[in-house]
Design an enzyme around this catalytic site. Structure first.
Site, PDB file in Angstrom:
ATOM      1  N   HIS A  32       0.761  -1.204  -0.037  1.00 35.09           N
ATOM      2  CA  HIS A  32       0.043  -0.192  -0.031  1.00 35.09           C
ATOM      3  C   HIS A  32       0.922   1.460  -0.029  1.00 35.09           C
ATOM      4  CE1 HIS A  32      -3.634  -2.123   1.023  1.00 35.09           C
ATOM      5  NE2 HIS A  32      -3.272  -2.872   1.396  1.00 35.09           N
ATOM      6  N   ASN A  59     -10.270  -2.704   2.746  1.00 39.32           N
ATOM      7  CA  ASN A  59      -9.971  -2.746   1.333  1.00 39.32           C
ATOM      8  C   ASN A  59     -11.485  -2.544   0.558  1.00 39.32           C
ATOM      9  OD1 ASN A  59      -7.323  -3.263   1.567  1.00 39.32           O
ATOM     10  ND2 ASN A  59      -7.446  -5.349   1.132  1.00 39.32           N
TER      11      ASN A  59
HETATM   12 FE1  HDE Z   1      -2.199  -4.724   5.469  1.00 40.50          FE
HETATM   13  N1  HDE Z   1      -0.653  -4.226   5.797  1.00 40.50           N
HETATM   14  N2  HDE Z   1      -1.569  -6.618   5.895  1.00 40.50           N
HETATM   15  N3  HDE Z   1      -4.182  -5.616   4.690  1.00 40.50           N
HETATM   16  N4  HDE Z   1      -3.193  -3.030   4.724  1.00 40.50           N
HETATM   17  C1  HDE Z   1      -0.268  -2.684   5.707  1.00 40.50           C
HETATM   18  O1  HDE Z   1       0.824  -1.754   7.289  1.00 40.50           O
HETATM   19  C2  HDE Z   1      -0.779  -6.787   6.417  1.00 40.50           C
HETATM   20  C3  HDE Z   1      -4.404  -6.945   4.764  1.00 40.50           C
HETATM   21  C4  HDE Z   1      -4.166  -2.723   4.537  1.00 40.50           C
HETATM   22  O2  HDE Z   1      -3.279   3.429   3.996  1.00 40.50           O
HETATM   23  C5  HDE Z   1       1.036  -2.494   6.184  1.00 40.50           C
HETATM   24  O3  HDE Z   1       1.129   0.701   7.462  1.00 40.50           O
HETATM   25  C6  HDE Z   1      -0.687  -8.310   6.917  1.00 40.50           C
HETATM   26  C7  HDE Z   1      -5.977  -7.224   4.659  1.00 40.50           C
HETATM   27  C8  HDE Z   1      -4.342  -1.188   4.083  1.00 40.50           C
HETATM   28  O4  HDE Z   1      -1.399   3.208   5.335  1.00 40.50           O
HETATM   29  C9  HDE Z   1       1.485  -3.722   6.856  1.00 40.50           C
HETATM   30  C10 HDE Z   1      -1.729  -9.113   6.280  1.00 40.50           C
HETATM   31  C11 HDE Z   1      -6.426  -5.862   4.529  1.00 40.50           C
HETATM   32  C12 HDE Z   1      -3.220  -0.707   4.379  1.00 40.50           C
HETATM   33  C13 HDE Z   1       0.345  -4.827   6.586  1.00 40.50           C
HETATM   34  C14 HDE Z   1      -2.507  -7.887   5.666  1.00 40.50           C
HETATM   35  C15 HDE Z   1      -5.378  -4.982   4.589  1.00 40.50           C
HETATM   36  C16 HDE Z   1      -2.359  -2.082   4.816  1.00 40.50           C
HETATM   37  C17 HDE Z   1       2.196  -1.983   5.262  1.00 40.50           C
HETATM   38  C18 HDE Z   1      -2.270 -10.390   6.342  1.00 40.50           C
HETATM   39  C19 HDE Z   1      -8.045  -5.529   4.167  1.00 40.50           C
HETATM   40  C20 HDE Z   1      -2.776   0.705   3.811  1.00 40.50           C
HETATM   41  C21 HDE Z   1       2.169  -0.427   5.734  1.00 40.50           C
HETATM   42  C22 HDE Z   1      -2.477 -10.867   7.410  1.00 40.50           C
HETATM   43  C23 HDE Z   1      -8.780  -5.696   5.517  1.00 40.50           C
HETATM   44  C24 HDE Z   1      -2.797   1.382   5.304  1.00 40.50           C
HETATM   45  C25 HDE Z   1       1.348  -0.384   6.915  1.00 40.50           C
HETATM   46  C26 HDE Z   1      -2.466   3.000   4.903  1.00 40.50           C
HETATM   47  C27 HDE Z   1      -0.904  -1.784   4.982  1.00 40.50           C
HETATM   48  C28 HDE Z   1       0.242  -6.088   6.909  1.00 40.50           C
HETATM   49  C29 HDE Z   1      -3.599  -7.909   5.052  1.00 40.50           C
HETATM   50  C30 HDE Z   1      -5.581  -3.643   4.232  1.00 40.50           C
HETATM   51  C31 HDE Z   1       2.853  -4.370   6.280  1.00 40.50           C
HETATM   52  C32 HDE Z   1       0.435  -9.109   7.724  1.00 40.50           C
HETATM   53  C33 HDE Z   1      -6.854  -8.565   4.557  1.00 40.50           C
HETATM   54  C34 HDE Z   1      -5.465  -0.400   3.658  1.00 40.50           C
HETATM   55  O5  HDE Z   1       1.604  -3.720   8.324  1.00 40.50           O
END
Ligand code: HDE
Length: 688
Positions: free
Chosen positions: A71, A144
């Protein structure tokens, strides 16, 4: 104004006016000359002593922080959430108690796979993350625009992301899933099949952030004051309706305007056209959870709205652009662990992993544990704790007490408060320690099939084309066939359409499902974009292509009719100075034809006299304007003078009901037509 010092090497600099301020170093020392470094003579070496230049360049050298590992490309906007229905019986969260109360918010939309400088219209999932600055602490709903996910367990997340991002040896492909590594991973992970259907659908190429839904994805809990819990799924429903572009259009938009989505958001808010979403909740209890066909802890499944209706309880309005992109959009740190009293997590293994990941990643990205001191991340309610020191500590406690329990009574001396303090839902937990996947997570095809049968024919065609495009980019045939073997378990029509698109002669064996799919799930209209489109053209944009001598009345009527509808109109001409209309007036242009191709508009109109149409018939950007609008099923209004251009692009003998001749029909008729967004019928007559 020209800088005197640069020219004459010593004359006095321009006077500061009342509106300008004296430039200083970061230490506050006034600066006399910001153009020239300190040298030993006019042509001599630059002196190390030059603290002004050293400070400036040192700071510049450190401007970048690590981009988000996923993201990375995103766009943030301020807003507020207004409660329209209180739910104290479900949740004691302060934000859900008083109808009409407004809670400030910050929302960041994003793509997932591309780097920070990638383009907006990648085929990708969009992030939809909102921070609510509630009176009892920050609540981050990090969702999302697609309600399901690729994987069921967080331990697979690094693999999923490695596979979709650029390959480690060559550093490409960037911002796309159309390559071997991604489809290798996906086809070896049947749990991702449902999500790939969403990803190949037009959901992954939204027309704008304003026209997409948002989903919390996981099942969360709402907990009331008595400690009673209900399960909940969160939804964002756009008041603007759903809308996407078509793939060929997306490819071209990325060239024409890589910032298409962020510009759209900025422009809408700047113009006072504030986008709104309703917050919906699907609430259910253990009884429903036990009876439901799938496991409510499995993030690759959704709960159809027909089974549990979405109840709207509040409205998010995005009403202010950021003042500074870095300070706000880049530094905002969302954490799924940021929940408030009255909202709680469930045992969804994906969510549990996220709760570790977000805090961890922010510490690296923002340089230490004090990122909550950055204004965009700081709660707007009072906070008192004994956390202290660390890099960049900005809120430093006064006084000698920094531990608990203590027997001091000096202020401030924060104490626990069991009455309003956070309490986890008292869920009984027991189990054997084991590294397993629950068997209740094993059905990977049934909801994919349900998604497929819920789409209109147009949408199904787009999904099949999406798979065909992406798999055609895979060099390894075995990967293409392995994915096809999964699609065969989803629906025969889909598998056949993709096989035909790929040119497969011998169909592979269908993959062996871990559990037999349920084939009689009913279609759900809520899963289709086209069944949930807007009812007006408001918030959309007309590209009005005019040339010298264009009928002034027709131009004025179109502008008025579209503005009355709440739409924007951009004037496009061959030269940026604009065009002289039939009444002698000059109409300034917003875009020159090659900078304003039809792909950046929702509908187009061409108003020009025949002679100009003949000249423009030889102009390639003008030809593309017309042929792309036609191919992308857009509504087209035209004056007679545009016919030479239609002839040059081969559409003169293909005039259809999506095209309206001005004069025969009015500008208002055209607005009515445009409310349909696209003339999909035309697409069925085209290939590719
Ligand atoms: Fe994320 N995800 N994600 N994700 N995600 C990040 O955090 C992660 C997942 C989502 O505008 C990271 O700040 C793991 C689902 C958004 O700043 C990180 C898993 C959904 C954003 C991270 C998921 C999301 C992130 C990278 C699997 C929808 C952007 C930068 C378990 C429900 C937020 C940060 C923004 C961002 C990890 C799966 C949505 C690395 C480990 C499912 C919208 O922490």
């Amino acid at each position: 104004m020209k800088d005197a010092k640069l020219d004459d090497g010593g004359a006095p600099r321009q006077q500061t006016t009342a509106r300008t301020k004296t430039m200083t170093t970061a230490q506050g020392g006034p600066i006399a000359d910001d153009q020239n470094s300190l040298k030993a003579g006019p042509r001599g070496p630059v002196l190390l002593e030059d603290h002004i230049m050293r400070e400036k360049i040192f700071h510049f050298d450190h401007e970048r922080i690590p981009e988000r590992v996923v993201h990375a490309r995103g766009y943030g906007v301020h807003g507020h959430f207004e409660l329209t229905e209180a739910i104290p019986e479900l949740s004691c969260a302060d934000i859900f108690q008083r109808v009409g109360e407004k809670t400030p918010t910050f929302t960041r939309f994003s793509t997932v796979a591309g780097n920070k400088g990638s383009f907006d219209l990648a085929r990708d999932v969009r992030g939809f993350a909102t921070k609510f600055y509630t009176q009892e602490g920050n609540w981050d709903l990090v969702g999302n625009n697609i309600p399901v996910f690729f994987i069921q367990d967080a331990i697979k997340f690094p693999d999923l992301i490695h596979s979709v991002k650029e390959a480690p040896d060559r550093g490409f492909p960037q911002a796309q899933s159309a390559h071997d590594n991604f489809w290798d991973f996906a086809s070896l992970s049947p749990e991702s099949v449902h999500m790939t259907l969403w990803q190949m659908s037009d959901r992954a190429i939204p027309r704008s952030f304003r026209f997409m839904e948002g989903f919390g994805v996981h099942t969360f809990r709402l907990v009331n004051a008595e400690g009673k819990s209900h399960y909940v799924k969160f939804h964002w429903k756009p008041r603007q309706g759903l809308q996407s572009v078509v793939w060929n259009e997306a490819l071209k938009i990325n060239g024409a305007d890589p910032d298409f989505h962020r510009r759209d958001m900025w422009d809408a808010i700047d113009a006072g056209d504030f986008p709104k979403w309703d917050l919906g909740i699907q609430v259910f209890d253990d009884e429903f959870a036990d009876a439901f066909e799938f496991d409510i802890l499995d993030a690759t499944k959704l709960i159809p709205e027909e089974q549990v209706p979405v109840r709207l309880i509040g409205t998010l309005t995005l009403d202010a652009n950021v003042d500074n992109f870095f300070a706000e959009t880049e530094q905002v740190a969302f954490c799924t662990q940021n929940i408030v009293r009255g909202i709680d997590h469930t045992n969804d293994p994906l969510l549990q992993g996220r709760n570790f990941s977000y805090l961890d990643t922010q510490i690296k990205r923002l340089g230490g544990p004090n990122f909550t001191h950055i204004p965009i991340n700081a709660p707007k309610c009072p906070m008192h704790h004994f956390q202290q020191d660390g890099h960049m500590a900005m809120h430093n406690p006064r006084g000698r007490v920094n531990y608990e329990p203590n027997s001091w009574d000096a202020e401030p001396n924060p104490r626990e408060n069991p009455k309003i303090g956070f309490e986890s839902y008292a869920e009984p937990v027991e189990g054997t320690k084991q590294r397993v996947r629950s068997e209740t997570f094993a059905d990977h095809y049934s909801q994919a099939r349900q998604f497929w049968i819920s789409q209109t024919e147009t949408e199904q065609r787009h999904i099949a084309n999406g798979f065909t495009f992406e798999l055609s980019k895979c060099q390894r045939e075995d990967i293409r066939l392995r994915m096809l073997s999964h699609l065969m378990n989803v629906h025969d029509d889909l598998a056949q359409m993709v096989a035909e698109g790929l040119g497969v002669v011998d169909m592979p064996e269908a993959a062996t499902p871990a559990r037999a799919p349920i084939t009689d799930l009913p279609p759900s209209d809520a899963l289709s974009i086209l069944k949930n489109g807007p009812k007006t053209f408001a918030g959309r944009k007309l590209g009005l292509f005019i040339a010298d001598g264009a009928d002034a009345d027709q131009v004025a009527a179109l502008e008025k009719a579209f503005k009355d509808e709440g739409a924007m109109v951009a004037i496009v001409t061959a030269q940026i100075f604009g065009a002289t209309l039939s009444d002698g007036s000059t109409k300034p242009a917003d875009e020159k034809i090659d900078g304003g191709p039809s792909v950046v508009f929702d509908a187009v109109a061409l108003v020009m006299p025949k002679e100009e149409g003949e000249t423009l018939a030889l102009n390639k950007p003008a030809q593309d304007f017309v042929s792309d609008a036609f191919a992308h099923a857009k509504f087209i209004a035209y004056s007679d003078g545009a016919m030479p251009l239609f002839k040059a692009t081969g559409i003169a003998d293909k005039i259809d009901d999506g095209m309206l001749k001005l004069g025969d029909k009015s500008a208002k008729d055209f607005v009515k037509l445009c409310r349909g967004m696209r003339f999909w019928e035309r697409e069925t007559k085209m290939t590719g």
